[in-house]
Motif scaffolding. Structure first.
Motif, PDB file in Angstrom:
ATOM      1  N   UNK A 262       0.830  -1.204   0.000  1.00 37.42           N
ATOM      2  CA  UNK A 262       0.000   0.000   0.000  1.00 37.42           C
ATOM      3  C   UNK A 262       0.869   1.261   0.000  1.00 37.42           C
ATOM      4  N   UNK A 263       1.882   1.280   0.882  1.00 34.56           N
ATOM      5  CA  UNK A 263       2.718   2.474   1.003  1.00 34.56           C
ATOM      6  C   UNK A 263       3.546   2.701  -0.258  1.00 34.56           C
ATOM      7  N   UNK A 264       4.019   1.624  -0.857  1.00 37.91           N
ATOM      8  CA  UNK A 264       4.780   1.767  -2.090  1.00 37.91           C
ATOM      9  C   UNK A 264       3.907   2.317  -3.209  1.00 37.91           C
TER      10      UNK A 264
ATOM     11  N   UNK B 103       1.302   4.287  -2.750  1.00 35.38           N
ATOM     12  CA  UNK B 103       1.147   5.717  -2.430  1.00 35.38           C
ATOM     13  C   UNK B 103       2.405   6.483  -2.829  1.00 35.38           C
ATOM     14  N   UNK B 104       3.560   5.900  -2.523  1.00 29.96           N
ATOM     15  CA  UNK B 104       4.841   6.529  -2.855  1.00 29.96           C
ATOM     16  C   UNK B 104       5.006   6.728  -4.354  1.00 29.96           C
ATOM     17  N   UNK B 105       4.669   5.708  -5.120  1.00 31.88           N
ATOM     18  CA  UNK B 105       4.832   5.800  -6.579  1.00 31.88           C
ATOM     19  C   UNK B 105       3.901   6.862  -7.146  1.00 31.88           C
ATOM     20  N   UNK B 106       2.681   6.940  -6.598  1.00 30.64           N
ATOM     21  CA  UNK B 106       1.747   7.960  -7.073  1.00 30.64           C
ATOM     22  C   UNK B 106       2.228   9.359  -6.693  1.00 30.64           C
ATOM     23  N   UNK B 107       2.804   9.475  -5.502  1.00 30.89           N
ATOM     24  CA  UNK B 107       3.344  10.774  -5.084  1.00 30.89           C
ATOM     25  C   UNK B 107       4.512  11.173  -5.987  1.00 30.89           C
ATOM     26  N   UNK B 108       5.385  10.221  -6.281  1.00 33.69           N
ATOM     27  CA  UNK B 108       6.548  10.502  -7.125  1.00 33.69           C
ATOM     28  C   UNK B 108       6.098  10.993  -8.499  1.00 33.69           C
ATOM     29  N   UNK B 109       5.074  10.354  -9.022  1.00 36.02           N
ATOM     30  CA  UNK B 109       4.630  10.741 -10.351  1.00 36.02           C
ATOM     31  C   UNK B 109       3.904  12.093 -10.313  1.00 36.02           C
ATOM     32  N   UNK B 110       3.135  12.354  -9.269  1.00 35.38           N
ATOM     33  CA  UNK B 110       2.506  13.679  -9.120  1.00 35.38           C
ATOM     34  C   UNK B 110       3.566  14.760  -8.952  1.00 35.38           C
TER      35      UNK B 110
ATOM     36  N   UNK C  94      13.390   5.517  -1.900  1.00 33.22           N
ATOM     37  CA  UNK C  94      13.158   5.685  -3.335  1.00 33.22           C
ATOM     38  C   UNK C  94      11.953   6.560  -3.651  1.00 33.22           C
ATOM     39  N   UNK C  95      11.063   6.723  -2.682  1.00 29.38           N
ATOM     40  CA  UNK C  95       9.813   7.449  -2.941  1.00 29.38           C
ATOM     41  C   UNK C  95       9.685   8.746  -2.146  1.00 29.38           C
ATOM     42  N   UNK C  96      10.406   8.841  -1.050  1.00 34.93           N
ATOM     43  CA  UNK C  96      10.251  10.007  -0.174  1.00 34.93           C
ATOM     44  C   UNK C  96      11.608  10.687  -0.018  1.00 34.93           C
TER      45      UNK C  96
END
Lengths: 426, 426
Positions: B15-17, B19-26, B206-208
């Motif tokens: 789940x967190x990954x 969210x992280x991937x969506x945040x990275x792309x946004x 990698x995401x934050x």
């Protein structure tokens, strides 16, 4: 110089903690040293390097012998070597840093608030910097000078190959500190070749504020993986040149050749050439032929393989740091394809677009997020000296605190100084 | 809102990954959003908070019920509570951030080099910010607004107590993003109360890019110990007031009372009072009596214990964050003794000197290295709003990147944009 012999029985953690404590205490004093005192120390250090040039060369001879015995490559031995010309370069570097403005105490911003408070944001030193490097002894002088200029104490851990050369250079820096009445412990060299000292340095969060590794991917990767102290570094310099549809042919030729061939072993050397489809047969072909003629091994995609001398690129040639007379090259559909390629394979170091089209340059600048983005300029300019910083302690590709060439200014933090007149918060 | 129920069977890392991937792309998209679009999104979010005030209060009622069942203290419940006044404050905060200058793209410095290169240093967003906080729902709006303003995506992980209130506030921010055509994933709330989500967030390098914890020492200490992602934070606010020999009696009284008693639960509240020996019996005594009269428990050293109402300080009262109507107080020999005390027991947050003597103030400013140093002003001003930042995402006491109140500007990094004209390096 302390004892040079690695000694298994030595208490390395204890030794490193003592060095750390002395650095911490020197940093507290150096933090409010006057600009004049720091400039005087750097000037005196430059004079000491000049005066002790023979001693430096003799120490370097010992290192060169050790390096040859160890079987260092010709390139490594060349980096290690100090001669009269390189010593003059070190002296000039020290004087250049001495001549620069002192970042410490400078007001970065100031403003008034309706509450009556006046707020200033003022630069302060970071504290203690640890520098871990390989064979190049000039890093000793550059790192020492930049840390001193920025009011930081420095703990230097040079490669074992440069042990004697770095030792005399540190002595010269200490001569300078003494001449200016500043604490000698502000510049210290780790007095052992034992690698345990590096592990200790990387984890001494109480004594060291930042680690700067200088060297190959092996060293930097190890530091990034093991450090508990924050790190300013770049792992690789996978620099791209993109020849846009609107590139000027002559500039494209000149810049690409320089970016690849001026020096191949530095992190700012171009490692990948991207060519817009519309100019692949014209400007692109000319540039690729010139690279081949200059002795560069061009590893091209299917289109470029039609040019005589071009060898086929393998998948792992994209995003590869050759550090040699080799370049990967491919044709892209348009600028967005070039941007996508760089985002995928780049290392956020330096990329250059060759174009006469302002909109294309703007898009390249806006949509990429490397530490350095260039237009119509050679990636070989990715260097603190060429950015006007006098010298550099390294180049960082991270996004926190320091980025790009790291000079004295980026070795500072800041604090807020707030003045009121008995001002209370409602 | 997603499912609110903690679910042991849930794949939290997955789940967190996601969210992280969506945040990275946004974040990649938000990085070059126009200033106008970002300001429009914030304005629309403010309008949504106004329009949905009843919904917010209803959600907050649910959180208050949950908090009471959980046995939260009255102080905690007060922080959790949202009413019409506090919602108006949130709206005003969003509008204040909207009205500020966009830091992204601003040229921090530019210069020309003899090589012909023109170099610009330009602000860029950091990327993805993770915010971990406790019960105060307004952090949701402040953090979301500052991240959006600075072009960063944000992943919010509020306390389980404020789950419903924060959910509606995030929906309002998403309303704003939608209205401006910006990616909704730029603001995400972790949709589970499971604490495993926090552990995941702290290690998703990698995401934050940065973690900002907001809350008590327990939360911040845990984050600092476990994070692999860099952290902007302060562990404690052990703020000192030093009444110098040259203090103005009236200002000393006014500022000290305000610094201690205006609000005792905030990090900028004064926790320790240092009084110069020469004025201990005059100004010092007056201030201590006034504190006692105001209901403050003054824990004094042997000298101050002579004043009626003062209780003896224990060794562990120095360097202690009371966050209550309690203050530690002692007499110091001189300004250097005060500086030494603060260096030993302070937390590098905020300290204030009360003096009419410029040299004393200068010494205090120069020799201490807290994030904020004040003269003749209350430590309660240690706040992003009071510094003109519109809001703050937190206050940092580290020395890397962000320090003091962290507003939109400090949520940025930078890159170098270099232009030449076919420029090559000799």
């Amino acid at each position: 110089m302390n004892d040079l012999t690695p000694d298994a029985a030595q208490d390395i953690p204890g030794l490193m903690r003592e060095i750390g404590a002395r650095a911490r205490s020197a940093a507290a004093e150096l933090a409010f040293a006057s600009s004049e005192a720091k400039a005087r120390a750097l000037g005196a250090a430059a004079a000491a390097v000049e005066a002790r040039a023979d001693e430096i060369v003799a120490a370097n001879d010992k290192d060169m012998d050790f390096g040859r015995d160890k079987g260092l490559s010709a390139a490594m031995l060349d980096r290690l070597r100090l001669d009269a010309g390189r010593i003059a370069g070190i002296v000039a570097g020290l004087r250049a840093v001495a001549a620069q403005a002192d970042p410490v105490g400078s007001v970065m911003a100031e403003w008034d608030m309706p509450s009556g408070l006046h707020i200033r944001r003022v630069r302060t030193p970071l504290g203690v910097i640890g520098v871990i490097y390989e064979s190049r002894p000039n890093v000793t002088a550059d790192a020492g000078a930049l840390c001193l200029k920025s009011g930081n104490a420095v703990i230097l851990r040079g490669g074992s190959e440069s042990f004697h050369s770095s030792g005399v250079l540190v002595d010269c820096l200490k001569d300078g500190l003494r001449a200016a009445g500043l604490p000698e412990d502000a510049v210290q060299l780790v007095p052992t070749r034992d690698r345990a000292a590096v592990r200790e340095l990387l984890t001494m969060t109480g004594f060291v504020d930042v680690i700067v590794p200088r060297g190959g991917k092996g060293l930097v990767g190890l530091v990034q993986a093991e450090a508990r102290v924050p790190v300013f570094a770049h792992l690789e310099g996978i620099c791209h040149i993109y020849i846009d549809r609107a590139a000027d042919p002559e500039k494209a030729l000149r810049v690409t050749l320089n970016a690849k061939t001026r020096r191949t072993g530095i992190c700012g050397a171009a490692e990948c050439l991207l060519i817009h489809r519309d100019v692949a047969d014209t400007i692109g072909q000319g540039v690729v032929r010139a690279l081949v003629d200059a002795g560069v091994e061009v590893r091209g995609d299917a289109i470029l393989q039609k040019i005589p001398g071009v060898v086929p690129a393998q998948e792992d040639d994209w995003g590869r740091e050759f550090l040699d007379m080799v370049i990967a090259a491919r044709v892209v559909d348009d600028i967005d394809d070039a941007i996508a390629h760089i985002r995928r394979y780049g290392s956020s170091h330096t990329e250059s677009i060759l174009t006469e089209d302002d909109a294309a340059a703007e898009r390249f600048f806006q949509r990429l997020d490397s530490a350095i983005l260039m237009r119509n300029a050679s990636t070989q300019f990715a260097d603190g000296g060429e950015f006007g910083m006098g010298a550099e302690i390294g180049i960082a590709t991270g996004k926190l605190h320091a980025r790009g060439p790291v000079g004295a200014e980026q070795l500072t933090s800041f604090k807020y100084l707030v003045t009121g007149d008995g001002t209370t918060r409602p």
